[in-house]
Write an enzyme that holds these catalytic residues in place. Structure first.
Site, PDB file in Angstrom:
ATOM      1  N   ASP A  18       6.951  -6.525  -0.027  1.00  0.00           N
ATOM      2  CA  ASP A  18       7.407  -6.795  -1.383  1.00  0.00           C
ATOM      3  C   ASP A  18       8.051  -8.178  -1.358  1.00  0.00           C
ATOM      4  OD1 ASP A  18      10.705  -5.327  -1.497  1.00  0.00           O
ATOM      5  OD2 ASP A  18       9.615  -6.257   0.133  1.00  0.00           O
ATOM      6  N   SER A  19       8.437  -8.660  -2.502  1.00  0.00           N
ATOM      7  CA  SER A  19       8.864 -10.069  -2.579  1.00  0.00           C
ATOM      8  C   SER A  19      10.311 -10.272  -2.201  1.00  0.00           C
ATOM      9  CB  SER A  19       8.670 -10.569  -3.999  1.00  0.00           C
ATOM     10  OG  SER A  19       9.437  -9.736  -4.857  1.00  0.00           O
ATOM     11  N   GLY A  20      11.070  -9.213  -2.138  1.00  0.00           N
ATOM     12  CA  GLY A  20      12.507  -9.354  -1.925  1.00  0.00           C
ATOM     13  C   GLY A  20      13.278  -9.327  -3.226  1.00  0.00           C
ATOM     14  N   GLY A  21      12.560  -9.270  -4.330  1.00  0.00           N
ATOM     15  CA  GLY A  21      13.223  -9.311  -5.630  1.00  0.00           C
ATOM     16  C   GLY A  21      14.131  -8.122  -5.869  1.00  0.00           C
ATOM     17  N   PHE A  22      13.655  -6.941  -5.566  1.00  0.00           N
ATOM     18  CA  PHE A  22      14.436  -5.739  -5.838  1.00  0.00           C
ATOM     19  C   PHE A  22      15.740  -5.728  -5.053  1.00  0.00           C
ATOM     20  CE2 PHE A  22      15.235  -1.624  -7.382  1.00  0.00           C
ATOM     21  CZ  PHE A  22      15.722  -0.857  -6.340  1.00  0.00           C
ATOM     22  N   ASP A  34       9.357 -11.247  -8.767  1.00  0.00           N
ATOM     23  CA  ASP A  34       9.525 -10.934 -10.188  1.00  0.00           C
ATOM     24  C   ASP A  34      11.004 -10.973 -10.537  1.00  0.00           C
ATOM     25  OD1 ASP A  34       9.243  -7.276  -9.871  1.00  0.00           O
ATOM     26  OD2 ASP A  34       9.926  -8.796  -8.459  1.00  0.00           O
ATOM     27  N   GLY A  71       9.689  -2.256 -12.143  1.00  0.00           N
ATOM     28  CA  GLY A  71      10.769  -2.028 -13.097  1.00  0.00           C
ATOM     29  C   GLY A  71      11.012  -0.582 -13.425  1.00  0.00           C
ATOM     30  N   ASP A 111       4.877   3.569  -2.742  1.00  0.00           N
ATOM     31  CA  ASP A 111       5.718   3.529  -1.540  1.00  0.00           C
ATOM     32  C   ASP A 111       7.068   4.146  -1.880  1.00  0.00           C
ATOM     33  OD1 ASP A 111       8.173   1.184  -1.526  1.00  0.00           O
ATOM     34  OD2 ASP A 111       6.701   1.093  -3.167  1.00  0.00           O
ATOM     35  N   CYS A 148       0.176  22.859   9.325  1.00  0.00           N
ATOM     36  CA  CYS A 148       0.333  21.403   9.244  1.00  0.00           C
ATOM     37  C   CYS A 148      -0.212  20.738  10.505  1.00  0.00           C
ATOM     38  CB  CYS A 148       1.812  21.077   9.071  1.00  0.00           C
ATOM     39  SG  CYS A 148       2.203  19.327   9.220  1.00  0.00           S
ATOM     40  N   CYS A 206       0.609  17.917  11.840  1.00  0.00           N
ATOM     41  CA  CYS A 206       1.477  16.905  12.445  1.00  0.00           C
ATOM     42  C   CYS A 206       1.833  17.303  13.876  1.00  0.00           C
ATOM     43  CB  CYS A 206       2.741  16.698  11.619  1.00  0.00           C
ATOM     44  SG  CYS A 206       4.072  17.880  11.972  1.00  0.00           S
ATOM     45  N   CYS A 263       4.503  20.226  14.148  1.00  0.00           N
ATOM     46  CA  CYS A 263       4.050  21.583  13.846  1.00  0.00           C
ATOM     47  C   CYS A 263       2.961  22.054  14.785  1.00  0.00           C
ATOM     48  CB  CYS A 263       3.576  21.673  12.399  1.00  0.00           C
ATOM     49  SG  CYS A 263       4.929  21.468  11.222  1.00  0.00           S
ATOM     50  N   HIS A 275       6.663  14.886  10.693  1.00  0.00           N
ATOM     51  CA  HIS A 275       6.151  15.923   9.814  1.00  0.00           C
ATOM     52  C   HIS A 275       6.070  15.443   8.369  1.00  0.00           C
ATOM     53  CE1 HIS A 275       5.521  19.719   7.799  1.00  0.00           C
ATOM     54  NE2 HIS A 275       6.468  19.327   6.966  1.00  0.00           N
TER      55      HIS A 275
END
Lengths: 414, 505
Positions: free
Chosen positions: A91-95, A145, A220, A270, A308, A310, A313, A339
Site C-alpha cells: 500500500d502507499s503508506g497513506g492510511f 491517496d 476509504g 486484505d 481442515c 492446515c 489440524c 490455521h
C-alpha cells in the site's frame, strides 16, 4: 500484468480470474494476508507459501522506517529481504500516516508527518511514495491517496477525493517515467467517503485514467461506518469499475464481508484480522470463531476442525493443547495463525470453485447457514446479497436477522 | 545379570564405542527401539532440547519435526498440573505424550520430569509423601503415586524419578540432607514397582546429596546396595535399585543456589563422588549448563554424555546467533581478545550485513544446514480450489537463499516472533554440530581431545559477554512495545537463578 476472467457467476457479480504478475500466478478472488513488517507474524515465508498463499501485503510506511530504503535497495528489494518468492502488494503508506502518526498535515504537495522514531517532520509526496514502493519492488503498488476516515463529513471529503485524483496523475507519471511499469503494477484507489455523488465523480475520473493503472482499489472504508452503507458503496464502485481490471477492497477480512464483496464483484481483499485474532487465541472455523482461551476447551481433545487441511489440524493438534499454550507460547500463535490463514484461503477457494461450477448462490447460503446458524444472520448481508439476486433466507426458517454488524463472536457464556 | 531384566525395558539401550575409563570422555549412542524396525539413535556426547509448557519455544510442529537436532526433548510435567486431572493423561493411545504435544514417535524421544530442572525459584518444602511443584496457578503437591500414575498414563520414553531436592533457602542441615536421600530412594522404589512382573519404564535418577560429598556418596551407594525385605519385595525381581535405572542425571541449578556456591572444581568432585560407585556404562546427563566451556570440562573431567540445550535456546530469545565450532577455529594472532561465542544481532553493525548467520562454515565449506541458513522449499502446496496451480518442478528443487543477518536484525528490532524461530533452529544446529565435532575428536586417533579443549577455551570467551549485551538491547526493544510479552518474559527471566557457576578449566 496479465488479467483474464475465466468464469462468471450467472446470478451475482462474482467472477473468477487469473492474474499473472512478475512473481507468478494468483487466482482471484483471493484474500491477502498482511506481512506488515516483511513477515507474516511468527511464520517463515516457506511456511506461508506451503499454505497455498500466492499474494501477501507489505506495509510501505513501516518498511520505509525500518529497515529503510537503503537496506532494501542493498538487499535487492523486499522479496529478497524477507525470502518471499511469490507476489507482493504494497500500500502507499497513506492510511498509516493518518492512523499512526500523531501529527499529519496534508497539503497539495503531499503529507507532512512526524516520524515516530526521530520526531523529525518528513514529507511524503505521491512521487516519493511511488519511489519507495519501487525500492520495495512489490508486484502491485498503490497510489498515494488523501485518506479521510469514513466517518468524516463535510467539505474535507470532497477535497480529499479530488486531491486523490490529482495525486493519482502524479503517481502515474512518476511510475511511467521509472521504467518499472512492466514489472510493477499501479492500482488507483477510489475515494469519496460514503457519499454516492462524490464516489461517482471519483469513479468517472479514475476510470478515465484506466490506461495508466492496472487495477482499482476501493478505499476509504473499514473505518467504522455502518455495514449497511459499506456494502452500498462497494456495490456502487464495483458496478462502475471496468470489468477487465481487478478490484481490491482494502481492509476487509471477516468471512462474511469477504463473500459479500466477492458477490458484488470484488477480486481481492486484505486484513490483519485473521492473523491478529489468531495471536489472541481465536481460531476461525466454518461454524464460527472459537475462543481457545475459554476454559471449555481445556480438555477438548478434538482438533480445531478435523476436515481442515492446515498443518495444525492435519496433525491433530487438539484444542486442549492449544488452550494450554495460547497466549503463553509463541508456538500457539504460530499454530493458530497457520490455521486461520488456511481458513481464509478455504473460504475464498471454495468461492472460486462454486463460481466456476455455477453454484455460488448455493455456496453463499450454505456458508451462512453453517457459520451463523442459530446466532442469526447479519441483516446487512441479507440486504447486500439480495441486491445481486441471492436470497440468503431461501430454504431457511426462522432465521433471526441481526441489525448492525452482526459479527459472530464466542464468549464464555455462549 | 541382564537375563533378570524383563525384555520390555530393553527399549532403551546405551552403547559406548570408544575406549574409556570411569571419568574419561567417551563416545556412545542412546538407542530407543519402539519395534524391530523403529529405532531412534542419539549419538553422545549430545544434546536434549528444553521445552516450555510442553513445546520447544518458538517452533511450530512442522519445524520441530524437520529439525535434525531435535531428537530428544525434555518435558517438565508440572505445567500440566493447572488442570485436574492433567490434560495429557486424557489423551490415550499408544504414545499419549507424543501425540498431545505433537512430537514424532518415529523420530523423537521424550523424557519427562515433574519439575523443570532450570527453575530455581523458591517453593514450599517437600514432605515425606509429596513434592512441591510449580505451575501457572501456583504450587501443587504431587505424591509419588500420582507421579507414577501420570507417567503410566502419558508414557514418556524416559521418566525422571522424583528426587527430594530442596528449593528452600540454604543452608541445609544434616538432618535435611539425610531425609533427602531417604525420600529420594523411597520415591524411586515407588516408581520401580513392577507392572505385571515387568519394569517397562526407562528411569533416570537425579543424583541427590546437594553439595555434601558424604551425602552424595551415601545416595549413590544406596542405589548399588542389594535390596532386602520390603524394598526387595516392592521392586522384584530387581536385586538392587541400579538394575532398574537407565541413566543418571545431575542438576546444576540447585548447586548454584547453595551456600556457599561450589567452585567448578568442587562441582566436578561432587559429580565424580556420585558416579564412583555407579555403573560406568550408563548414560550421564547434566541439566542447566550455560556455556560450551562448561560442557567441555564436564566431558573431559567427568565423562558426561548428555547436556540440555536450554542455554542456546535462551540465547535465541535475546537475539544471539551462536557461532562456534569444535575443534575451534584457528586463533587470530593479530587479536588479543577472545572470540565471542555468538553475535548479538540487535547490534546496528548488522543492519546492512547481508551475510548468513553462519560465519564459520563447518568442515570448511559446508553451509549451516539449519532452517535459517538453508531453508527448503515446501514439498507441496495446499490447493484451495480446482483452479489453483500446484508447485512447478523448478520451485521444489532449487535451493533457497538463507536469511541474512540484516533480516534477523530487522525482525528483532521490529519485535517479530519469527526472529526467535529462526534463531532457535540455528542455535540448536550450531550446538548439534559442536557435539558432532566433539565426538569425532574423542574417537579420533590423530586429534587430542584434551588439547583441543584447551585450545577452545583459549579461542572463545567463556563469559558469554555477548548474551549480556544482547539482553540489554532486548530489554530496550521490549520496553518500546510489547506489553503483554514483557510480563511473560519477566517470569522467564526470574527463573534464571544466578548461575554463577561456570565449570571451566
Amino acid at each position: 500484468m496479465q488479467f483474464e476472467i475465466i468464469a462468471k457467476c450467472h446470478t451475482t457479480r462474482a467472477r473468477v480470474s487469473r492474474m499473472k504478475l512478475a512473481h507468478g500466478v494468483t487466482m482471484l478472488p483471493t484474500f491477502m494476508p498482511v506481512a506488515t513488517q516483511a513477515a507474516i507474524k511468527g511464520l517463515t515465508p516457506q511456511q506461508v507459501e506451503a499454505l497455498g498463499i500466492t499474494l501477501i501485503l507489505n506495509n510501505t510506511y513501516h518498511l520505509n522506517l525500518r529497515p529503510g530504503i537503503n537496506v532494501l535497495d542493498q538487499a535487492g528489494g523486499a522479496h529478497q529481504f524477507q525470502g518471499w518468492r511469490r507476489n507482493l502488494l504494497t500500500d502507499s503508506g497513506g492510511f498509516q500516516l493518518v492512523s499512526l502518526s500523531k501529527f499529519t498535515t496534508i497539503t497539495e504537495e503531499g503529507a507532512l508527518f512526524q516520524s515516530p522514531f526521530t520526531g523529525e517532520p518528513t514529507m511524503l509526496t505521491p512521487e516519493e511514495s511511488i519511489s519507495i514502493q519501487h525500492s520495495i519492488g512489490a508486484d502491485i503498488i498503490m497510489q498515494l491517496d488523501d485518506v479521510v476516515s469514513s466517518l468524516t463529513i463535510g467539505p474535507r471529503v470532497a477535497e480529499a477525493m479530488e486531491r486523490s485524483v490529482r495525486w493519482l496523475d502524479r503517481c502515474i507519471a512518476h511510475h511511467e517515467k521509472s521504467g518499472k511499469k512492466s514489472t510493477q503494477n499501479l492500482f488507483a484507489i477510489v475515494q469519496g467517503g460514503l457519499d454516492p455523488t462524490l464516489r461517482d465523480q471519483c469513479l468517472d475520473a479514475m476510470i478515465q485514467r484506466q490506461d495508466g493503472v492496472a487495477g482499482y482499489a476501493i478505499g476509504g472504508l473499514s473505518g467504522g461506518e455502518e455495514k449497511d452503507i459499506f456494502w452500498r458503496v462497494i456495490k456502487q464502485c464495483a458496478d462502475k469499475l471496468p470489468e477487465e481490471r481487478p478490484r481490491y477492497s482494502m481492509g476487509i477480512g471477516f468471512a462474511e464481508d469477504l463473500l459479500v464483496c466477492v458477490a458484488l464483484g470484488v477480486d481481492m481483499a486484505d486484513c490483519v484480522f485473521p492473523t491478529r485474532t489468531a495471536r489472541f487465541g481465536v481460531a476461525l472455523t466454518h461454524t464460527g470463531p472459537i475462543n481457545l482461551k475459554l476454559s471449555k476447551y481445556g480438555n477438548d481433545m478434538n482438533p480445531i476442525d478435523s476436515s481442515c487441511p492446515c498443518p495444525t489440524c492435519t496433525d491433530g493438534t487438539s484444542r486442549a493443547f492449544l488452550h494450554h499454550i495460547v497466549t503463553h507460547e509463541t508456538a500457539a500463535a504460530h499454530a493458530v495463525t497457520l490455521h486461520n490463514l488456511v481458513f481464509q484461503a478455504q473460504v475464498m477457494g471454495r468461492a472460486r470453485d462454486a463460481i466456476v461450477a455455477g453454484t455460488f448462490p448455493d455456496y453463499l447460503r450454505s456458508f451462512f447457514a453453517s457459520y451463523f446458524g442459530e446466532a442469526g444472520y447479519p441483516e446487512w448481508c441479507v440486504n447486500a446479497l439480495r441486491s445481486v439476486g441471492v436470497d440468503l433466507l431461501e430454504g431457511t426458517s426462522n432465521v433471526k436477522l441481526i441489525p448492525g454488524s452482526g459479527a459472530k463472536w464466542e464468549y464464555a457464556t455462549s | 545379570m541382564s537375563a533378570s531384566i524383563p525384555p520390555a525395558s530393553r527399549s532403551f539401550s546405551f552403547n559406548l564405542s570408544s575406549v574409556y575409563s570411569r571419568f574419561s570422555p567417551r563416545v556412545g549412542e542412546v538407542t530407543l527401539s519402539r519395534s524391530e524396525d523403529s529405532k531412534i539413535a542419539i549419538p553422545t556426547p549430545g544434546l536434549l532440547v528444553s521445552t516450555s509448557r510442553g513445546v520447544v519455544p518458538h517452533l511450530s510442529r512442522d519445524h520441530n519435526r524437520k529439525a535434525q537436532p531435535i531428537r530428544w526433548v525434555h518435558v517438565p510435567f508440572e505445567t500440566f498440573l493447572e488442570h485436574k486431572p492433567p490434560v495429557p493423561t486424557l489423551q490415550g493411545g499408544e504414545h499419549p505424550l507424543h501425540r498431545f504435544l505433537g512430537y514424532s514417535p518415529e523420530k523423537q524421544v521424550i523424557s519427562s520430569s515433574l519439575r523443570d530442572p532450570y527453575d530455581g525459584r523458591e517453593v514450599p518444602p517437600n514432605g515425606n509423601n509429596f513434592l512441591s511443584a510449580n505451575c501457572v496457578r501456583g504450587v501443587h503437591k504431587v505424591t509419588p503415586d500420582e507421579w507414577r500414575s501420570y507417567t503410566l498414563l502419558c508414557k514418556p520414553d524416559i521418566v525422571m524419578a522424583l528426587t527430594d531436592i530442596p528449593f528452600t533457602p540454604p543452608p541445609y542441615s544434616q538432618k535435611r540432607i539425610t531425609k533427602s536421600i531417604e525420600r529420594s530412594c523411597a520415591w524411586l522404589v515407588n516408581l520401580l514397582r513392577p507392572i505385571d512382573g515387568h519394569h517397562p519404564l526407562n528411569v533416570f535418577v537425579q543424583m541427590a546429596g546437594g553439595t555434601v560429598i558424604p551425602a552424595r556418596k551415601a545416595f549413590a551407594d544406596t542405589l548399588m546396595e542389594p535390596l532386602y525385605a520390603k524394598d526387595a519385595e516392592m521392586v522384584k525381581p530387581l536385586p538392587r535399585l541400579d538394575e532398574g535405572i537407565a541413566g543418571y542425571a545431575f542438576d546444576l541449578v540447585p548447586l548454584s543456589l547453595s551456600l556457599p556456591v561450589p567452585s567448578p572444581e568442587e562441582v566436578i568432585a561432587l559429580f565424580q563422588t556420585s558416579l564412583s560407585p555407579l555403573s560406568i556404562d550408563k548414560p550421564r546427563l547434566v541439566n542447566s549448563v550455560s556455556s560450551p566451556h562448561e560442557i567441555l570440562a564436564l566431558i573431559r573431567d567427568v565423562g558426561i554424555d548428555l547436556f540440555d540445550a536450554h542455554w542456546v535456546q535462551r540465547a535465541a530469545d535475546v537475539g544471539v546467533a551462536l557461532d562456534f565450532t569444535f575443534p575451534a577455529v584457528s586463533k587470530d594472532e593479530t587479536r588479543s581478545e577472545k572470540l565471542r561465542l555468538g553475535h548479538n544481532l540487535y547490534d546496528h553493525v548488522y543492519a546492512d550485513d547481508f551475510s548468513l548467520l553462519d560465519n564459520s562454515p563447518f568442515d570448511g565449506e559446508r553451509v549451516c544446514p539449519c532452517m535459517s541458513c538453508s531453508p527448503s522449499s515446501p514439498d507441496t502446496l495446499i490447493l484451495h480450489s480446482s483452479v489453483d496451480e500446484p508447485l512447478q518442478g523448478n520451485q521444489t528443487s532449487s535451493p533457497l537463499p538463507g536469511f541474512t543477518n540484516a533480516y534477523l536484525h530487522h525482525l528483532l528490532h521490529t519485535h517479530e516472533m519469527s526472529a526467535h524461530t529462526l534463531l532457535v533452529m540455528h542455535n540448536l544446529t550450531v550446538l548439534d554440530m559442536f557435539f558432532e565435532g566433539v565426538r569425532k575428536t574423542i574417537a579420533s586417533d590423530e586429534l587430542d581431545f584434551n588439547a583441543e579443549v584447551d585450545r577452545f577455551m583459549e579461542v572463545y570467551d567463556g563469559t558469554l559477554g555477548v548474551l549480556d549485551d544482547a539482553r540489554i538491547m532486548w530489554t530496550e526493544v521490549e520496553m518500546a512495545r510489547g506489553k503483554g510479552r514483557l510480563a511473560r518474559e519477566k517470569v522467564k527471566q526470574s527463573e534464571t537463578s544466578s548461575l554463577e557457576i561456570t565449570v571451566s578449566a
